[in-house]
Design a protein around this motif. Structure first.
Motif, PDB file in Angstrom:
ATOM      1  N   GLU A 203      -8.730   2.309 -12.480  1.00  0.00           N
ATOM      2  CA  GLU A 203      -7.762   1.739 -13.419  1.00  0.00           C
ATOM      3  C   GLU A 203      -7.794   2.457 -14.763  1.00  0.00           C
ATOM      4  O   GLU A 203      -6.761   2.800 -15.302  1.00  0.00           O
TER       5      GLU A 203
ATOM      6  N   ASP B   1      -5.815   5.520 -15.273  1.00  0.00           N
ATOM      7  CA  ASP B   1      -4.418   5.433 -14.863  1.00  0.00           C
ATOM      8  C   ASP B   1      -3.520   5.939 -15.979  1.00  0.00           C
ATOM      9  O   ASP B   1      -3.327   5.279 -16.983  1.00  0.00           O
TER      10      ASP B   1
ATOM     11  N   PHE C 239       0.812  -1.213   0.000  1.00  0.00           N
ATOM     12  CA  PHE C 239       0.000   0.000   0.000  1.00  0.00           C
ATOM     13  C   PHE C 239       0.840   1.254   0.000  1.00  0.00           C
ATOM     14  O   PHE C 239       0.346   2.333  -0.262  1.00  0.00           O
TER      15      PHE C 239
ATOM     16  N   PRO D 124       2.200   4.006  -4.538  1.00  0.00           N
ATOM     17  CA  PRO D 124       0.945   4.656  -4.917  1.00  0.00           C
ATOM     18  C   PRO D 124       0.163   3.957  -6.032  1.00  0.00           C
ATOM     19  O   PRO D 124      -1.048   3.919  -5.995  1.00  0.00           O
ATOM     20  N   LYS D 125       0.854   3.427  -7.019  1.00  0.00           N
ATOM     21  CA  LYS D 125       0.116   2.888  -8.151  1.00  0.00           C
ATOM     22  C   LYS D 125       0.079   1.368  -8.098  1.00  0.00           C
ATOM     23  O   LYS D 125       1.068   0.724  -7.761  1.00  0.00           O
ATOM     24  N   VAL D 126      -1.063   0.824  -8.489  1.00  0.00           N
ATOM     25  CA  VAL D 126      -1.199  -0.625  -8.491  1.00  0.00           C
ATOM     26  C   VAL D 126      -0.135  -1.252  -9.388  1.00  0.00           C
ATOM     27  O   VAL D 126       0.483  -2.256  -9.046  1.00  0.00           O
TER      28      VAL D 126
END
Lengths: 572, 615, 224
Positions: free
Chosen positions: A568, A571, A274, A277-279
């Motif tokens: 998503e 993004d 976590f 920041p970005k998946v």
């Protein structure tokens, strides 16, 4: 310079490095760093995650276990690696979307219940605590050897060091400090492994040396393969063959499962996903972390085999009749001071002899294998010192993370949210520090009176995680029907079952701790998986007979799995 | 003997802040150390012994604190204190205590007072704060008669126009024309010899038929009436009406330092915020708005010199900006016609938080109710360009980050704004979040309130309880720490070898803004003003009462220091900045500033623990 | 008052008395009387008794607080319990002094000695002083074997004169300590014991003195 001075020096230098990085990253405020378009690259984040991940158990004990138990020990390797993949790919992305920072917060929200949150907090504290107890033992072993004190004093010193590092120091949790720690520990691990591999097989890569032919002092091949030699030695001394397991199939299966699912339920590792920041970045750094972990894990079997051959040959001599204690190498005497090696001259011939069964005159603690290997192989003193620094790095990075979970859970989740809502920030912080201190003290106690070897203690932590948190998380993500009653009952019963099984065999009735008495032949290390199955079953059963999940929670669960357009898609 | 026998006294003290923070033992010691006196109205003033300062605790009665000039500083009743300023500062007693109503007063000697300060941080802090407040109050009561008690130095024209006695009147007239002034000071060897005004040129040159070659000294008013820069505006007004003149040269140490005109005085009075806002609303074109807005810096200076609370100054200045923005929108709509769609003019950052100060830049955006067709696109582009440009010419310079409604990126429909915020919340990338943080301090300045609400509600629904996002926000705000180093020494900013001082904005108030924002987004609070956010968080018991009060005090104190420092810089012709040199402060104020920063540091530690699970 | 208690009278008494403590008391008091009122050290006192008759009843406790330069000195405020024969009985309800508390009390003899030491160099102050003085004089002559004549400012009498100057009649209870204090805006004390009442009396005196106006011109006669 002797080993001790060198150890002080190298440990000192590595600490100075960590502190230096901490100060540097403070002073050159990271804010400017972001503005400059930087950010932590996934490779670095991967290293930091690997440092978090590889505990003293991995570093110190895993090779020891593999070395002593051969094939059996490899379940740890499989379980941990598998668990990491499971966590990174199947769970973290969903949890992220839920927007919760800690596992208890996720469980509390998903099961719309403060009680569920509290149960999860208790589970998390329990798990972290067991895990950290394993770390303390590891640190104790390092200090005891290199400061030439007994292991108990070593643990005390380790407690103090970890306390200062985790509670007072401002250097934990800084990505670049952890990158440095990873570098130190992987270097420390690889250098002796490569040295020995070259000496024994002529191959630079230990992974290749593992399956290769042994060479003699002149560097010529002997025609004997390492593993064959080990199998031969083991058989000769009454051990089961190195490459064949002694554990039953079902136990291996359960231990692997417990480790794997436990890993996925470990609170302090989940958080790492976590902080990116970005998946997408999270996935890439998880991949890198896997690579960095693999470097060590693939070396472990080789190192284990080398050190075992070396050790047996040193103690029993080339003819396998024993070597006179008088002529025993320095390292045996050194380790005797720590109490981790003992020699009992049963047949009064003045010779040492190591074997399985009553005729063995040597008692050797498995946890010393990695640390002793450089000495056994007569490697230069600086290599030995380096290993000490590596062991410390592994223990520090992991225990700092764990202590944070314990202390913030106690102060924020238990005290602030449940017992004292009106507490001031200062008090909250104070309680967090007290909780950390208490955590260390209790972990220290178990480090001194360990219920098992470092890796085994850690395995118990994983078992607890597997039986309590893992099912609650998985069902929280993938099931719409599990309600709060089900989740709470599942967690409580799963944890209680696993904990009592472990406590019975590890503390209450230690004498009965053998496959004949185990339930279905499952060892305490593997019982977590059965606990997990029970947890699932209880949760489903209880949910069936109690009130349905509220609609808003159902929507929330669906939202996690099937994101609606936003997130998503945008993004960029 | 048992100290609890002094029960009536200890009961009284233990109900008083800060004595309530003392341990029982310390409280008893304190009771034991008291002496009790009685002051009667008949004697007028409380006799204060210069050599033996003590803390006076009012048990009964009523008193007034007055400064040397007899101005009211504070009113005291039961449970109030006086005498502490000289105890704390060691300075001579300067105020007098007038007795309004007979009363009993407890006295506490300095030794015990200092013992209690050592004993309890709270006790110490209370009196330090009370002292600071007292100092501020000294101005607060004055502020009521601001227009008349202001010093001339705040209104006069600095660096007055001068001309040599031997120059000719034509040169003087040209000089006055070029500088658009109505008077020039005539000097000889740095000494003021006279003043030449429009009236003199008319009456003594043209009316008498002289030509432009007449030497200045023959036309000027010799030995004009003068004042020094520390005189009151009121005195200047008096002098002007007595002598029937409109120009007063200002002389300090024999040298002319400025001129004050009756117009300056008039302008000084019109910089009352309400008058200014009224004036803004009356203007009908951009030029006149620009003209009116020139008074804004003066308004700030007046408020600073009147020692208003920093929070109030921020609110006043922001309401002027709001009025200006609204007026610009209305004026431009008169040109462009009705808007094709409902819209909101959004203010971000300091304007949103209502804490604008000197040299603010504009941060704004436009929220449009529905999809914009080509016509609407054109309309809003024209409108926003005109308004932003107008604001720029009024002194609110363009945002360096281009966060302005005239940038099509920040002119969006409701759904687009919602998605924008959602993106920030779901992908809390540190860099993006840092730039985005000002957007979370948004306020509707003009337009449909319900439209704005539907955006804000959506944003707060997303942030509330979103721990990963909040952790990102908290992590960002922790990147900068207050300027305290080891042993609580101030850390000064440096630019190469030049020492710039303490950055009160970025290392003080901005940090508190950040902290309040994280908590507010966590709790879903709509308020964006930092002080109000803190107040609401305290009421919701999200921040502990004591922590909240400390934080609000620290915010006000640091902001106040920053403004008064800027006021000082302005009046001393230095560049106005956020940097404060701690050497300029008295040791007490330094101590208080350190305390305020310590509060920020503690609040950051709390934020770190709660939101990033670390310490 | 000059007539009755002139310096001469005090010196006479000092010369006649045998007991050193009482001798000192007179000698010091004589010196005090020449000072300005504001400079005279005073001692506000209050007694708790088992009853109201000095002949039968006994002193239970004594509270004293010195007044210096017109200010009560809490550091030197003292409270002493005095042991008695028999039980506190009924009055315990009023005074809150229980028998067992009296165990570590002074004996009457010690108490009187202590009191004379404390009052040396001070002008005594009490509310309705005749009663307190009667008990003290009785106690001193009994336990120190010397008759004594104490001098005390009576705040009740001071208040009475003040009220008489302002009005003809006054209602019952208007001269009680609490009622007097109220007129001077002094706080209400809910608890009562000899010390608190001594403090209350001392505060009343400084309030009365302040109300009399210019402190520099007042002399001790203004209080009698």
């Amino acid at each position: 310079m002797d080993v001790q001075t060198l150890t002080y020096l190298i440990v000192g230098v590595t600490f100075a490095l960590y502190i230096g990085i901490a100060i540097w990253s403070r002073a050159g405020s990271t804010k400017e760093f972001y503005v400059a378009g930087g950010g932590v690259p996934p490779v670095m984040n991967g290293m930091a995650t690997a440092a978090d991940w590889m505990s003293a158990a991995s570093f110190i004990s895993l090779a020891g276990i593999v070395s002593f138990t051969g094939y059996d020990g490899s379940v740890y390797l499989m379980g941990w690696t598998g668990g990491y993949v499971l966590l990174a790919l199947c769970m973290a992305p969903y949890l992220r979307k839920f927007g919760k920072f800690t596992v208890p917060d996720f469980i509390g929200d998903r099961y719309y219940s403060q009680a569920a949150r509290t149960v999860a907090v208790v589970c998390a504290i329990f798990i972290c605590f067991t895990y950290i107890a394993g770390q303390m033992r590891g640190v104790g072993v390092v200090f005891s050897r290199f400061l030439e004190v007994d292991v108990e004093t070593g643990v005390y010193i380790g407690m103090a060091v970890v306390f200062f590092y985790a509670v007072l120091g401002g250097m934990k949790g800084i990505t670049y400090t952890q990158v440095a720690q990873y570098c130190v520990l992987i270097f420390a691990f690889m250098v002796p492994a490569i040295f020995i591999s070259v000496m024994m097989t002529g191959h630079v890569l230990p992974q290749i040396g593992f399956g290769a032919e042994l060479i003699d002092a002149a560097g010529n091949g002997t025609g004997v393969y390492l593993l064959d030699k080990l199998d031969g030695l083991s058989a000769e001394l009454g051990f089961s063959q190195y490459t064949e397991g002694s554990k039953s199939m079902i136990d291996v299966f359960f231990i692997t499962g417990a480790l794997m699912f436990g890993t996925a339920g470990l609170p302090h590792v989940i958080v790492r996903f976590f902080t990116v920041p970005k998946v997408k970045d999270a996935r890439v750094s998880a991949g890198w972390a896997l690579v960095f972990i693999a470097i060590m894990y693939t070396t472990i079997p080789a190192l284990a085999a080398f050190s075992r051959v070396n050790m047996i040959e040193t103690i029993n001599g080339p003819e396998s009749t024993g070597v006179a204690y008088e002529t025993a190498p320095e390292w045996i005497k050194n380790w005797e001071k720590t109490g981790l090696i003992t020699w009992d001259d049963k047949n009064s011939d003045g010779n040492m002899y190591y074997a399985k069964g009553p005729e063995s005159e040597m008692k050797i603690d498995r946890d010393i294998m990695v640390l002793a290997t450089p000495e056994i192989a007569n490697l230069p003193a600086w290599v030995i010192a380096l290993v000490a620094a590596g062991g410390l790095a592994a223990a520090l990075s992991t225990s700092a993370g764990l202590l944070l979970v314990i202390s913030t859970s106690v102060s924020h989740d238990l005290l602030k949210k449940n017992l004292m809502p009106d507490i001031s920030d200062k008090k909250e912080l104070m309680f967090a520090r007290i909780a950390a201190a208490l955590g260390i003290v209790m972990a220290g106690y178990f480090g001194i009176n360990p219920p098992g070897f470092v890796a085994a203690v850690v395995a118990i932590a994983f078992g607890l995680a597997a039986s309590s948190l893992f099912p609650a998380i998985i069902m929280g993500i993938f099931s719409r029907t599990i309600n709060k009653e089900g989740a709470i009952a599942g967690m409580v019963i799963g944890l209680a079952f696993t904990a009592s099984y472990i406590i019975y065999f590890k503390f209450v009735n230690v004498a009965d701790n053998n496959p004949d008495n185990w339930f279905l032949g499952i060892s305490p290390e593997g019982i977590g998986m059965l606990g997990m199955v029970i947890n699932f079953a209880v949760a489903f059963a209880v949910s069936k007979v109690t009130a349905a999940v509220p609609q808003n929670v159902v929507d929330m669960v669906e939202g996690i799995r099937f994101p609606k357009g936003a997130g998503e898609a945008h993004d960029h | 003997m048992d100290a609890s026998e002094l029960q009536p006294i200890s009961d009284f003290l233990s109900a008083l802040t800060p004595f309530d923070s003392l341990s029982d033992a310390a409280l008893q010691r304190c009771c034991r150390a008291l002496t009790i006196g009685y002051y009667s109205k008949a004697s007028g003033y409380v006799p204060l012994d210069e050599d033996h300062p003590q803390l006076y605790i009012v048990r009964t009665g009523a008193f007034e604190v007055r400064n040397q000039d007899g101005e009211l500083v504070d009113r005291l009743g039961d449970g109030d204190y006086f005498g502490f300023p000289s105890l704390l500062s060691g300075d001579k007693i300067s105020n007098r205590i007038q007795i309004l109503e007979d009363g009993l007063v407890y006295h506490l000697d300095p030794d015990t007072f200092n013992f209690l300060r050592n004993e309890s941080r709270e006790f110490d802090r209370f009196f330090n704060r009370a002292y600071a407040q007292r100092m501020r109050h000294q101005g607060r009561f004055k502020a009521k008669e601001m227009a008349t008690t202001n010093r001339i130095s705040t209104l006069m024209t600095k660096q007055p126009l001068t001309i040599d006695v031997n120059a000719c009147v034509a040169d003087a007239a040209r000089l006055m024309r070029d500088n658009r002034v109505s008077s020039v000071l005539v000097i000889d060897n740095q000494q003021l010899k006279g003043i030449l005004t429009d009236r003199d040129l008319r009456n003594r040159v043209i009316a008498l038929g002289h030509d432009g070659q007449l030497p200045v000294h023959q036309a000027m008013t010799t030995s004009p009436t003068v004042l020094n820069s520390q005189a009151l505006v009121f005195e200047a007004m008096l002098l002007m009406s007595e002598c029937n003149i409109h120009h007063l040269p200002i002389i300090d140490d024999g040298e002319p330092v400025g001129v004050i005109t009756s117009t300056d005085i008039l302008r000084g009075q019109s910089t009352q915020p309400l008058l200014l806002i009224g004036e803004i609303e009356r203007q009908s074109n951009l030029e006149s708005l620009i003209n009116v807005s020139k008074q804004i810096p003066l308004l700030l200076q007046n408020l600073i010199s009147a020692d208003a609370r920093a929070e109030e100054i921020g609110r006043v200045l922001t309401s002027v900006t709001d009025a200006l923005t609204r007026r610009l929108i209305v004026l431009n709509q008169q040109i462009l016609g009705e808007a094709p769609l409902a819209f909101c003019w959004l203010a971000f950052g300091s304007q949103g938080r209502q804490d604008q100060a000197a040299c603010s830049d504009q941060d704004n955006g436009l929220l449009v109710a529905g999809e914009m067709d080509e016509h609407a696109q054109g309309y809003f582009e024209a409108l926003t360009k005109a308004v932003c440009q107008g604001l720029d010419s009024c002194g609110y310079v363009y945002c360096p980050g281009d966060i302005m409604a005239q940038n099509p990126k920040w002119r969006m429909t409701l759904t687009q704004w919602q998605q924008k915020f959602e993106h920030w919340v779901k992908q809390p990338e540190p860099k993006a979040l840092m730039h985005a943080s000002i957007f979370f301090d948004m306020r509707c300045v003009f337009g449909s309130a319900s439209l704005f609400d539907s955006l804000q509600d959506h944003v707060l629904a997303n942030t509330k309880g979103n721990d990963i996002f909040l952790a990102g926000m908290a992590g960002n705000s922790l990147q900068v720490s207050p300027p305290l180093g080891f042993f609580k020494k101030f850390v000064l900013e440096r630019d190469g070898s030049e020492v710039k001082g303490i950055d009160l904005k970025h290392k003080g108030n901005a940090l508190i803004n950040d902290i309040a924002r994280v908590y507010a987004l966590f709790a879903g609070i709509k308020e964006v003003n930092t002080a109000k956010r803190i107040r609401e968080l305290m009421q919701l018991n999200i921040i502990n009462r004591k922590d909240a009060l400390n934080l609000a005090d620290a915010h006000e104190f640091i902001a106040h220091m920053r403004l008064s420092n800027q006021g000082y810089q302005y009046t001393h012709n230095e560049t106005v900045s956020n940097y404060l040199m701690p050497q300029q402060l008295s040791s007490l104020v330094r101590h208080q500033l350190r305390d305020a920063f310590k509060v920020v540091h503690d609040a950051q530690a709390g934020l770190k623990l709660k939101f990033t699970r670390s310490f | 008052m000059n007539a009755i208690l002139s310096k001469l009278g005090l010196f006479w008494r000092a010369w006649r008395t045998q007991h050193p403590l009482i001798k000192d008391y007179y000698a010091e008091l004589a010196k005090l009387l020449q000072y300005k009122l504001a400079d005279i050290p005073m001692l506000a006192i209050d007694l708790e008794m088992t009853g109201l008759d000095p002949a039968f009843d006994q002193i239970l406790s004594i509270g004293i607080v010195p007044i210096k330069n017109g200010q009560l000195q809490m550091a030197k405020a003292q409270h002493k319990l005095v042991s008695i024969d028999g039980s506190v009985g009924q009055s315990a309800v009023i005074h809150g002094i229980l028998d067992n508390q009296l165990q570590d009390a002074l004996s009457p003899e010690q108490a009187m000695q202590w009191f004379m030491q404390q009052s040396k160099g001070h002008l005594l102050v009490a509310h309705h002083s005749p009663l307190d003085l009667a008990f003290l004089e009785q106690g001193i002559s009994l336990h120190l074997a010397e008759p004594v004549k104490l001098l005390a400012v009576d705040t009740l009498a001071v208040e009475k004169r003040r009220l008489l100057r302002q009005q003809e009649v006054f209602k019952e209870g208007e001269l009680r300590l609490g009622a007097c204090r109220e007129r001077y805006n002094l706080p209400v004390y809910n608890a009562h014991n000899a010390l608190i009442d001594a403090i209350a009396c001392g505060e009343l005196l400084i309030a009365q003195m302040a109300a009399m106006g210019d402190g520099d011109k007042l002399t001790v006669t203004d209080l009698f």
